[in-house]
Design a protein around this motif. Structure first.
Motif, mmCIF file in Angstrom:
data_model
loop_
_atom_site.group_PDB
_atom_site.id
_atom_site.type_symbol
_atom_site.label_atom_id
_atom_site.label_comp_id
_atom_site.label_asym_id
_atom_site.label_seq_id
_atom_site.Cartn_x
_atom_site.Cartn_y
_atom_site.Cartn_z
ATOM 1 N N GLY A 140 54.538 -73.572 -60.503
ATOM 2 C CA GLY A 140 55.772 -73.829 -61.235
ATOM 3 C C GLY A 140 55.685 -73.577 -62.720
ATOM 4 O O GLY A 140 56.730 -73.352 -63.368
ATOM 5 N N ARG B 77 55.552 -67.868 -65.142
ATOM 6 C CA ARG B 77 56.814 -67.215 -65.427
ATOM 7 C C ARG B 77 57.524 -66.861 -64.122
ATOM 8 O O ARG B 77 56.876 -66.446 -63.159
ATOM 9 C CB ARG B 77 56.570 -65.942 -66.237
ATOM 10 C CG ARG B 77 55.913 -66.186 -67.589
ATOM 11 C CD ARG B 77 55.458 -64.879 -68.220
ATOM 12 N NE ARG B 77 54.804 -65.113 -69.505
ATOM 13 C CZ ARG B 77 54.154 -64.184 -70.200
ATOM 14 N NH1 ARG B 77 54.074 -62.939 -69.738
ATOM 15 N NH2 ARG B 77 53.596 -64.485 -71.360
ATOM 16 N N ARG B 78 58.840 -67.011 -64.107
ATOM 17 C CA ARG B 78 59.571 -66.613 -62.911
ATOM 18 C C ARG B 78 59.358 -65.129 -62.654
ATOM 19 O O ARG B 78 59.459 -64.306 -63.560
ATOM 20 C CB ARG B 78 61.065 -66.890 -63.060
ATOM 21 C CG ARG B 78 61.832 -66.767 -61.739
ATOM 22 C CD ARG B 78 63.330 -66.822 -61.931
ATOM 23 N NE ARG B 78 63.848 -65.550 -62.439
ATOM 24 C CZ ARG B 78 64.159 -64.503 -61.664
ATOM 25 N NH1 ARG B 78 63.981 -64.565 -60.348
ATOM 26 N NH2 ARG B 78 64.627 -63.394 -62.203
ATOM 27 N N GLY B 79 59.056 -64.791 -61.406
ATOM 28 C CA GLY B 79 58.807 -63.392 -61.085
ATOM 29 C C GLY B 79 57.380 -62.957 -61.337
ATOM 30 O O GLY B 79 57.106 -61.756 -61.448
ATOM 31 N N SER B 80 56.455 -63.910 -61.409
ATOM 32 C CA SER B 80 55.043 -63.568 -61.569
ATOM 33 C C SER B 80 54.450 -63.119 -60.235
ATOM 34 O O SER B 80 55.058 -63.274 -59.170
ATOM 35 C CB SER B 80 54.258 -64.780 -62.096
ATOM 36 O OG SER B 80 54.699 -65.158 -63.378
ATOM 37 N N ALA C 77 57.317 -70.500 -53.026
ATOM 38 C CA ALA C 77 57.544 -69.808 -54.291
ATOM 39 C C ALA C 77 58.047 -68.387 -54.077
ATOM 40 O O ALA C 77 58.861 -67.873 -54.865
ATOM 41 C CB ALA C 77 56.265 -69.794 -55.117
ATOM 42 N N SER D 295 61.754 -68.753 -53.071
ATOM 43 C CA SER D 295 62.638 -69.175 -54.162
ATOM 44 C C SER D 295 62.747 -68.133 -55.265
ATOM 45 O O SER D 295 63.667 -68.188 -56.078
ATOM 46 C CB SER D 295 62.131 -70.481 -54.770
ATOM 47 O OG SER D 295 60.939 -70.270 -55.521
ATOM 48 N N GLY D 296 61.810 -67.190 -55.309
ATOM 49 C CA GLY D 296 61.785 -66.212 -56.378
ATOM 50 C C GLY D 296 60.899 -66.599 -57.544
ATOM 51 O O GLY D 296 60.769 -65.839 -58.511
ATOM 52 N N GLN D 297 60.286 -67.786 -57.495
ATOM 53 C CA GLN D 297 59.360 -68.156 -58.559
ATOM 54 C C GLN D 297 58.210 -67.150 -58.640
ATOM 55 O O GLN D 297 57.786 -66.751 -59.717
ATOM 56 C CB GLN D 297 58.820 -69.568 -58.334
ATOM 57 C CG GLN D 297 57.750 -70.023 -59.318
ATOM 58 C CD GLN D 297 58.221 -70.070 -60.758
ATOM 59 O OE1 GLN D 297 59.418 -70.067 -61.030
ATOM 60 N NE2 GLN D 297 57.280 -70.102 -61.691
#
Length: 387
Positions: A273, A276-279, A298, A301-303
């Motif tokens: 969490g 960075r989003r999209g890592s 993850a 969810s796109g995290q």
């Protein structure tokens, strides 16, 4: 005379030996930093052969049987009535691989009063219960560096595969027989300019960093053993004091830490969490360093934009393991360290360790994980045991 039990992965489904793609492999005599490749007194195989499967036998049968030893080779390792469990109680030596690990649990070690040596044909001895091995008076050894470069090449490949969305694009032209360029490029990026981090800067981690430098990325790393300043300056590295700081600072994270109590489930929902989003995460180390279900969540969810792993738990995983069907993945069946090139080295290293043990000569410190009643050699630097 000794009894040696080897647990190796099954032969190719089309039979053994395979039809080799090449007639020879390059001869490698040393590793970066100066360590010599394995130096056994003899070899009974041709480098480039498939040695890691049951019929390959690590090229050891002639050597062992000429000595009068008993050599049992199997791929059957699942308890309670496996060949491993039946043959283990009177074995002196067990040879296993990270790719098809013979899990030497405390119970299995207790069942084998004669067991004195456990060899990993490859790198990584976390499939051995090290506290039990210490209490049992065993030596645990592995063929350090034998497949480090192999794994580093695989990790860089998986990074590029994820960032460039290779697997879905390949599926459009092969599985779906289509030509959907827009679908293929909608998650396709350049690695150039990204922040790329390596957790664990040992032999594999450093090799990954060196191979990534020409891609014009911003390189980060974290390790309990900080690299010399001249290495940091040469590669343009940013050091982070802990995994959390590293995870929060990068677009791509490649994991190269050993599995021990401090790293197990390190990348859980909370740690992922902070990224960075999209890592992206690439894990060629050990599956239990990440939380299985947190990775799946993850990705959904796109995290995380992608996860590529070469390691699973258990190995092999069950057919319904969620990593087989999760989105945005680039999974492989722990093949990174078992290239035909690497097999020549880890088979030779296994024989070198056996020759030393039979002759009463010291095993190289870089090969040792447990010896003399405690962690030793490489093991003292790479592992911890609960005390």
């Amino acid at each position: 005379m000794a009894k040696i039990l080897a647990v190796l992965y099954p032969d190719p489904v089309d039979g053994y030996p395979p039809d080799y793609a090449r007639d020879e492999i390059p001869a490698i005599t040393g590793y970066p930093g100066g360590q010599a490749t394995p130096t056994p007194r003899g070899l009974d195989f041709t480098p480039g052969q498939l040695l890691g499967s049951v019929s390959g036998e690590l090229g050891l049968r002639r050597f062992l049987e000429d000595r009068g030893d008993t050599y049992v080779v199997t791929s059957d390792k699942e308890p309670p009535d496996s060949t491993l469990d039946r043959e283990l109680p009177d074995s002196d030596v067990v040879i296993s691989q990270p790719f098809w690990p013979a899990y030497l649990t405390a119970e299995r070690i207790a069942s084998a009063p004669r067991l004195k040596l456990a060899i990993t044909a490859g790198i990584g001895s976390d499939h051995v219960d090290l506290p039990s091995a210490i209490a049992h008076g065993m030596t645990v050894a592995e063929v350090t560096f034998s497949n480090s470069i192999s794994v580093s090449e695989h990790a860089v490949m998986q990074i590029l595969i994820l960032v460039h969305n290779f697997v879905p694009a390949h599926d459009w032209v092969t599985g779906k027989k289509g030509w959907n360029i827009a679908d293929s490029v909608s998650r396709n990026y350049d690695l150039e300019g990204m922040d790329v981090g390596v957790l664990g800067s040992g032999r594999i981690g450093q090799a990954v960093l060196r191979r990534l430098k020409p891609f014009e990325v911003n390189l980060h790393y974290s390790d309990v053993h900080r690299l010399p300043r001249e290495v940091e300056e040469e590669l343009g590295l940013t050091w982070h004091p802990d995994a959390r700081s590293l995870a929060a600072s990068v677009d791509v994270l490649s994991i190269h830490a050993p599995l021990h109590p401090q790293t197990q489930n390190l990348f859980d929902e909370d740690m992922i969490g902070v990224m960075r989003r999209g890592s992206y995460i690439v894990n060629t180390a050990r599956a239990l360093i990440v939380d299985r279900d947190a990775v799946v969540a993850a990705l959904n969810s796109g995290q995380l934009a992608g996860y590529a792993g070469d390691v699973w738990y258990p190995q092999p995983p069950p057919p319904d393991h969620p990593w087989r069907t999760m989105p945005s993945e680039a999974m492989t069946p722990h093949v990174s360290g078992s290239t035909l090139s690497a097999q020549a080295r880890y088979a030779a290293g296994t024989r070198e360790i056996l020759e030393c043990w039979f002759d009463g000569r010291p095993i190289r410190p870089e090969y040792l994980i447990v010896d003399g009643g405690g962690l030793a050699g490489t093991g003292a630097r790479s592992y911890t045991v609960a005390g």
